[in-house]
Design a protein around this motif. Structure first.
Motif, PDB file in Angstrom:
ATOM      1  N   LYS A 423      13.833  39.350 -47.064  1.00 64.26           N
ATOM      2  CA  LYS A 423      14.145  37.995 -46.613  1.00 64.26           C
ATOM      3  C   LYS A 423      14.050  37.944 -45.100  1.00 64.26           C
ATOM      4  N   PRO A 424      13.231  37.070 -44.511  1.00 63.89           N
ATOM      5  CA  PRO A 424      13.135  37.003 -43.051  1.00 63.89           C
ATOM      6  C   PRO A 424      14.465  36.618 -42.430  1.00 63.89           C
ATOM      7  N   PRO A 425      14.757  37.100 -41.245  1.00 62.87           N
ATOM      8  CA  PRO A 425      16.010  36.728 -40.572  1.00 62.87           C
ATOM      9  C   PRO A 425      16.045  35.225 -40.304  1.00 62.87           C
ATOM     10  N   GLY A 426      17.220  34.650 -40.449  1.00 61.11           N
ATOM     11  CA  GLY A 426      17.386  33.224 -40.189  1.00 61.11           C
ATOM     12  C   GLY A 426      18.033  32.933 -38.860  1.00 61.11           C
ATOM     13  N   SER A 427      18.310  33.972 -38.084  1.00 65.74           N
ATOM     14  CA  SER A 427      18.994  33.792 -36.810  1.00 65.74           C
ATOM     15  C   SER A 427      18.481  34.799 -35.801  1.00 65.74           C
ATOM     16  N   HIS A 428      18.531  34.410 -34.539  1.00 65.89           N
ATOM     17  CA  HIS A 428      18.206  35.333 -33.455  1.00 65.89           C
ATOM     18  C   HIS A 428      19.438  36.111 -33.013  1.00 65.89           C
ATOM     19  N   LEU A 429      20.609  35.680 -33.420  1.00 65.02           N
ATOM     20  CA  LEU A 429      21.841  36.145 -32.784  1.00 65.02           C
ATOM     21  C   LEU A 429      22.806  36.876 -33.692  1.00 65.02           C
ATOM     22  N   ALA A 430      22.584  36.881 -34.975  1.00 64.19           N
ATOM     23  CA  ALA A 430      23.463  37.604 -35.901  1.00 64.19           C
ATOM     24  C   ALA A 430      22.658  37.989 -37.124  1.00 64.19           C
ATOM     25  N   LEU A 431      23.220  38.914 -37.890  1.00 68.56           N
ATOM     26  CA  LEU A 431      22.560  39.380 -39.104  1.00 68.56           C
ATOM     27  C   LEU A 431      23.355  38.978 -40.321  1.00 68.56           C
ATOM     28  N   ALA A 432      22.676  38.936 -41.443  1.00 67.29           N
ATOM     29  CA  ALA A 432      23.374  38.659 -42.690  1.00 67.29           C
ATOM     30  C   ALA A 432      24.516  39.652 -42.843  1.00 67.29           C
ATOM     31  N   LEU A 772      10.678  37.980 -37.568  1.00 69.58           N
ATOM     32  CA  LEU A 772       9.816  38.170 -38.739  1.00 69.58           C
ATOM     33  C   LEU A 772      10.498  38.957 -39.856  1.00 69.58           C
ATOM     34  N   TYR A 773      11.099  40.082 -39.501  1.00 67.12           N
ATOM     35  CA  TYR A 773      11.754  40.897 -40.531  1.00 67.12           C
ATOM     36  C   TYR A 773      12.698  41.880 -39.864  1.00 67.12           C
ATOM     37  N   GLN A 774      13.722  42.236 -40.623  1.00 66.36           N
ATOM     38  CA  GLN A 774      14.607  43.296 -40.151  1.00 66.36           C
ATOM     39  C   GLN A 774      13.903  44.626 -40.379  1.00 66.36           C
ATOM     40  N   ARG A 775      13.987  45.485 -39.396  1.00 71.30           N
ATOM     41  CA  ARG A 775      13.236  46.735 -39.457  1.00 71.30           C
ATOM     42  C   ARG A 775      13.786  47.668 -40.546  1.00 71.30           C
TER      43      ARG A 775
END
Length: 818
Positions: A423-432, A772-775
């Motif tokens: 699932k692509p990240p939906g935020s620049h500032l926090a993670l799921a 784009l994606y979490q590494r």
């Protein structure tokens, strides 16, 4: 920490969703209503579930053997042991985590948790007239020299990092500069910290905590702590740093008051990524982060071992596996033929191949003893769009790039083959999983080819536009003058970049940025048909690179929490680049005709006919291609896409290839330039010598502090250059800065999260960075190593790492691995 967002329903709430990661680009929709910025976005606030769980072979302490040595790979020996210096790196942080106090550690959801080994409690006890935090220390906490950890250590660290004494060569001071005073509490175990201004991220401070012997004087801070630590206070001690062998040895701390470390020692071994498969197979490592290629080799080794393959059986993969029977027969015939010179050559090649096959098979047998542990790394990869000049200075073009990109497809390309959530990240500032996480990507919109083309047309980029001269343009070479050239001839001052009126700030995110006419993307490094060598220009220096050729000054970074430092650039570089030095260039798919047309126009201006196409090329074909390519005022739309060329960046380049095809589908041409890993960040990203680039940022538990310099609005200097801090996309607004400042200055945690989400929605809208994606996080571990591997967002608990107790007829055995 960075993680990919989990699926969620779409709702509209009173505040926008955002997340906090480090990135420099944002996706924006063509028309961004103020309602989006005011609160309508995907998701419903904090996501309680991380995108991927830890994979670290958890085991209860009574199941872990006492003793043994763990050999753990690092990229290189650290140049400093002081985590607050600019050249601190991942190895510095790993050592600090094992031997120094961390008042707060991060859990599996990337949330700061009090560390009971050092603190009994820490809380804000006063807010008026000023914020006061009271730390109550663990009464058993002592430095390795026997002295209690206390207020003198807090005071020394504050004074060193506050920025008031420039004799300290510090890389970060965010938060420390807000402290007004530090006092002893009711007793020696209490420390009162008073802030001159409220500071929401106060938990980020004093981690790691260094002894006053290190922080107490500039000489000790600047030089003394680079190679040695006078005192430590963790489950392990720093025993030796052997630069000749490339080993750092940590041993169990006999004064440690917490749960005893299971291992006798940890040896950090400097092993480059490219050499890790061989080092693992040779039995030199027990734990190592690895690349996808090594993970695939281990998977094949385990599969073959389970299938019962023994060392005498041929492998269906690796060197020689692709040789057909016909090729093998021909090789044998040549080796035994009458042409002695040819036979000798073929025999040597056959012998070399046989050695490679045997070596590979032996390594595969050894690699079968390892397992690959997988999770998502606390970092995300993003497409950065340089908005300083050229076509991308127009927000509509940046949005068009963003709307052309299918983020879901790219995430699946990288993560799905590994069995990781894509699932692509939906935020620049926090993670799921983090409290501040919310999916704000609706501020940009999903992939939409039609919308991307409409945005480009609205910005004036139309088919055939490259053949149309601007209205009123003169014929001949004078028509090729750029705006900068004309200004220079008239003696005009250069236009200041990054300026934005304060009036109408609420509409800043939706108003297209003013285009700087004539400030076109550079073609330096593009391979042109018929040229022997690609063009090149001198690289700009990292610090103070101003002037007519490169109007950018990169400030000394000003991050400020434990995970962010001036070494953040080094961290980002380590995430995505290897050690290769080869360079090369190529043009994007379907871009050759557009590039040739652009080059032809240049050749005519320079009077160098035919320099950019093979002799005999049909001119009408070039003209037809140019007629179809997007252009504006006689200029083709072509973006310079810079990628690292080293052996550790294959995945990045594969993603780049897909992005090229996606952009090509909407008429955006790209010239892909591969540069050496050593120059990728310093000479291209930091200095602004690119249009598009792929790189990663590590995530943070304290986005209001740590992410601000990454998204801060660039400011013009007096000489016309641009001061960018760590905002390498050079895209920002006053309102984003204000939201960060408000978030870091409130002590209401929910309000702070809400402000961070608002900032993130505007970052998406500004379209400077596209997450784009979490590494993926891949770690090779010996099969019996427990409590170690892919930790995800969590911090390692060093005292629990060890080897699983073996079961024998005599009972558990002591593990004495070396």
């Amino acid at each position: 920490m960075s993680q990919v967002g989990a699926p969620r329903g779409r709702t509209c709430s009173r505040s926008p969703r955002s997340r906090t990661l480090r990135s420099v680009a944002t996706l924006s929709s063509a028309v961004l209503a103020l309602a989006v910025l005011a609160g309508c976005s995907s998701g419903d606030g904090a996501d309680e579930t991380p995108a991927a769980a830890q994979d670290n072979a958890p085991a209860a302490r009574d199941q872990v053997a006492d003793g043994g040595t763990l050999r753990w790979a690092v990229d290189a020996l650290p140049t400093t042991l002081n985590a607050f210096q600019a050249d601190a790196d991942g190895a510095t942080g790993r050592i600090a985590g094992a031997v120094l106090p961390s008042l707060y550690t991060l859990d599996g959801r990337g949330r700061p948790q009090i560390n009971p080994d050092y603190l009994e409690s820490a809380e804000v006890v006063e807010t008026e007239p000023k914020q006061v935090v009271l730390y109550k220390l663990n009464q058993q906490a002592v430095w390795s020299d026997g002295r209690e950890i206390g207020a003198p250590d807090f005071v020394a660290q504050w004074r060193a990092l506050s920025g008031r004494d420039t004799a300290y060569w510090t890389a970060r001071n965010a938060g420390y500069e807000r402290i007004e005073k530090i006092e002893r509490g009711k007793n020696d175990l209490e420390v009162r910290v008073t802030f001159g201004k409220p500071y929401a991220d106060w938990r980020s401070l004093f981690t790691p905590l260094y002894p006053k012997q290190v922080m107490g004087s500039p000489n000790a801070f600047n030089d003394g702590a680079r190679t040695a630590l006078k005192a430590t206070a963790g489950p392990f001690l720093l025993k030796t740093v052997d630069r000749k062998s490339g080993d750092i040895t940590l041993t169990r701390n006999p004064r440690w008051w917490g749960q005893t470390a299971k291992l006798d020692s940890i040896v950090l071994k400097a092993v480059p990524r490219a050499d890790r498969a061989a080092a693992l197979a040779a039995g030199k490592l027990d734990l190592a982060e690895i690349d996808r290629s090594v993970a695939d080799r281990i998977a094949l080794a385990v599969r073959d071992a389970r299938a019962g393959r023994n060392g005498g059986q041929a492998l269906t993969h690796g060197p020689g596996a692709g040789i057909t029977p016909a090729a093998a027969l021909r090789s044998w015939a040549l080796a035994h033929g009458t042409d002695e010179e040819k036979a000798a050559e073929v025999k040597a090649a056959r012998e070399k191949n046989q050695q490679a096959v045997a070596r590979y098979a032996t390594e595969q047998d050894a690699l079968a003893r390892f397992v690959v542990r997988k999770s998502l790394e606390p970092a995300y990869t993003q497409l950065s769009l340089n908005g300083e000049s050229g076509a991308l200075a127009d927000e509509r073009v940046r949005r068009a790039v963003a709307r052309a990109i299918n983020r879901q497809e790219l995430a699946e390309t990288v993560l799905k083959p590994l069995g990781l959530p894509a699932k692509p990240p939906g935020s620049h500032l926090a993670l799921a999983g983090q409290a501040a996480y919310a999916d704000s990507s609706d501020a940009l919109g999903d992939q939409d080819t039609k919308e991307a083309r409409a945005l480009l047309a609205d910005a004036g980029w139309v088919p055939g536009g490259a053949l149309k001269k601007p209205a009123g343009a003169k014929a001949g070479s004078t028509a090729t003058k750029t705006e900068k050239t004309e200004k220079a001839e008239k003696g005009a001052k250069p236009e200041k970049a990054g300026e934005e009126g304060k009036e109408g700030e609420e509409k800043a995110a939706v108003k297209p940025a003013k285009k700087k006419e004539g400030d076109t993307a550079s073609d330096d490094g593009l391979y042109i048909v018929g040229d022997d060598k690609p063009g090149a220009r001198p690289a700009a220096p990292l610090i103070g690179a101003g002037g007519p050729e490169n109007g950018t000054n990169v400030l000394a970074p000003a991050p400020g929490a434990a995970l962010q430092s001036a070494a953040l650039l080094r961290q980002a570089e380590a995430l995505d680049t290897g050690t290769g030095t080869a360079t090369g260039t190529r043009t994007g798919a379907a871009a050759a005709a557009a590039a040739a047309a652009k080059a032809q126009a240049r050749s005519e201006a320079k009077g160098v006919a035919g320099a950019y196409a093979p002799r005999g090329s049909a001119a009408p074909a070039v003209a037809d291609a140019a007629a179809q390519a997007l252009g504006k005022d006689g200029k083709a739309l072509s973006l310079r896409f810079v990628l690292p060329s080293g052996p550790g960046s294959e995945s990045l380049r594969a993603v780049g290839d897909r992005i090229v095809r996606m952009l090509d589908a909407v008429g955006i041409r790209t010239a892909v330039t591969k540069v050496s890993d050593e120059s990728f960040f310093k000479d291209h990203i930091a200095s602004g010598d690119y249009d598009l680039a792929l790189y990663s940022w590590p995530a943070s538990a304290f986005p209001a502090t740590d992410a601000r310099p990454i998204f801060a609005k660039p400011e013009p200097a007096s000489d016309g250059s641009l001061l960018v801090e760590q905002n390498y996309a050079r895209v920002g607004t006053d309102r984003i800065d204000q939201l960060f400042d408000q978030a870091v200055g409130t002590l209401d945690e929910e309000e702070a999260r809400d402000l961070v989400r608002q900032a993130d929605a505007r970052i998406w809208a500004a379209a400077g960075s596209i997450p784009l994606y979490q590494r993926p996080q891949l770690v090779a571990a010996k099969g019996d190593v427990v409590n170690a591997g892919a930790w995800g967002m969590a911090a390692p608990r060093y005292q629990d790492i060890g080897y699983k107790k073996p079961t024998t007829a005599q009972g558990p055995e002591r593990n004495t691995r070396k």
